[in-house]
Design a protein around this motif. Structure first.
Motif, PDB file in Angstrom:
ATOM      1  N   ARG A  64       0.697  -1.408  -0.059  1.00 39.77           N
ATOM      2  CA  ARG A  64      -0.040   0.089  -0.031  1.00 39.77           C
ATOM      3  C   ARG A  64       0.738   1.116  -0.110  1.00 39.77           C
ATOM      4  NH1 ARG A  64      -2.535  -2.857   4.089  1.00 39.77           N
ATOM      5  NH2 ARG A  64      -1.771  -1.355   5.620  1.00 39.77           N
ATOM      6  N   TYR A  65       2.091   1.188   0.309  1.00 41.60           N
ATOM      7  CA  TYR A  65       2.910   2.389   0.612  1.00 41.60           C
ATOM      8  C   TYR A  65       3.352   3.015  -0.825  1.00 41.60           C
ATOM      9  CZ  TYR A  65       6.564   5.489   1.686  1.00 41.60           C
ATOM     10  OH  TYR A  65       7.286   6.871   2.026  1.00 41.60           O
ATOM     11  N   SER A  66       3.285   4.601  -0.954  1.00 40.19           N
ATOM     12  CA  SER A  66       3.533   5.245  -1.998  1.00 40.19           C
ATOM     13  C   SER A  66       4.287   6.334  -1.292  1.00 40.19           C
ATOM     14  CB  SER A  66       2.633   5.729  -2.870  1.00 40.19           C
ATOM     15  OG  SER A  66       3.154   6.658  -3.862  1.00 40.19           O
ATOM     16  N   CYS A  67       5.664   6.494  -2.071  1.00 44.36           N
ATOM     17  CA  CYS A  67       6.600   7.526  -1.448  1.00 44.36           C
ATOM     18  C   CYS A  67       6.120   8.909  -2.234  1.00 44.36           C
ATOM     19  CB  CYS A  67       8.164   7.411  -1.589  1.00 44.36           C
ATOM     20  SG  CYS A  67       8.708   7.273  -3.228  1.00 44.36           S
ATOM     21  N   THR A  68       5.324   8.708  -3.181  1.00 44.18           N
ATOM     22  CA  THR A  68       4.982   9.948  -4.131  1.00 44.18           C
ATOM     23  C   THR A  68       6.008  10.357  -4.857  1.00 44.18           C
ATOM     24  OG1 THR A  68       4.793  11.500  -2.507  1.00 44.18           O
ATOM     25  CG2 THR A  68       2.829  10.311  -2.618  1.00 44.18           C
ATOM     26  N   GLY A  69       6.962   9.471  -5.280  1.00 39.33           N
ATOM     27  CA  GLY A  69       8.091  10.011  -6.103  1.00 39.33           C
ATOM     28  C   GLY A  69       9.348  10.519  -5.293  1.00 39.33           C
ATOM     29  N   ALA A  70       9.251  10.589  -3.904  1.00 37.65           N
ATOM     30  CA  ALA A  70      10.374  11.089  -3.231  1.00 37.65           C
ATOM     31  C   ALA A  70      11.660  10.264  -3.184  1.00 37.65           C
ATOM     32  CB  ALA A  70       9.753  11.108  -1.530  1.00 37.65           C
ATOM     33  N   GLY A  71      11.708   9.101  -3.306  1.00 42.59           N
ATOM     34  CA  GLY A  71      12.783   8.094  -3.240  1.00 42.59           C
ATOM     35  C   GLY A  71      13.490   8.562  -4.493  1.00 42.59           C
TER      36      GLY A  71
END
Length: 169
Positions: A64-71
């Protein structure tokens, strides 16, 4: 500059598997402190050794996790593709940058959604200006690390709070 608000794990260095803490429970089968690589991380590279069976193994939180593109922004824009796995001295600075970038990306998601509201000209211009500050042509590692609790974060949060009238009628 266009910034993706969707994670691209292939362009990251498994920062979520390193930087985030897990609490054993419904979403995670183990306790894992922040700064300790997940034991399911492949020994080489940045892949998950149980990716195809995360749910069955008790790691639905990972699914379920999303870093929203931060990684990928941290790895590619701030560290030029380098990884903490290749240089352990990068663990702390990458974790700090990931923390800050996650906060920045979360606000970009909110501001992007706000752009879809029927904002006044003034609020639409302010929204665009705030988004531009989160997506400069070149980002500075220290500014990213310092973003949580910064004046800019406060300014964005105050602006977003002021948008309630657009959604509550």
């Amino acid at each position: 500059m266009t910034v993706s608000l969707t994670e691209d794990c292939a362009s990251c260095a498994a920062l979520c598997c390193l930087a985030l803490a897990f609490d054993r429970g419904e979403s995670f089968a183990i306790d894992k402190p922040a700064g300790v690589p997940c034991p399911n991380l492949s020994p080489v590279g940045h892949g998950c050794s149980i990716h195809d069976r995360l749910h069955r193994e008790g790691f639905s939180g990972c699914v379920r996790y999303s870093c929203t593109g931060a990684g990928q922004r941290v790895v590619q824009e701030l560290f030029a593709g380098r990884s903490w796995r290749d240089d352990p001295a990068l663990v702390a600075p990458m974790m700090q940058a990931f923390r800050g970038m996650r906060a920045m990306q979360e606000r970009l998601v909110i501001l992007t959604a706000a752009k879809n509201l029927k904002l006044s000209e003034v609020d639409a211009a302010r929204c665009e200006a705030l988004m531009s500050q989160l997506m400069p042509g070149e980002i500075d590692r220290q500014e990213v690390a310092d973003f949580p609790g910064s004046a800019l974060q406060s300014e964005i949060d105050t602006f977003v709070s002021g948008l309630r009238s657009y959604v509550t009628g």
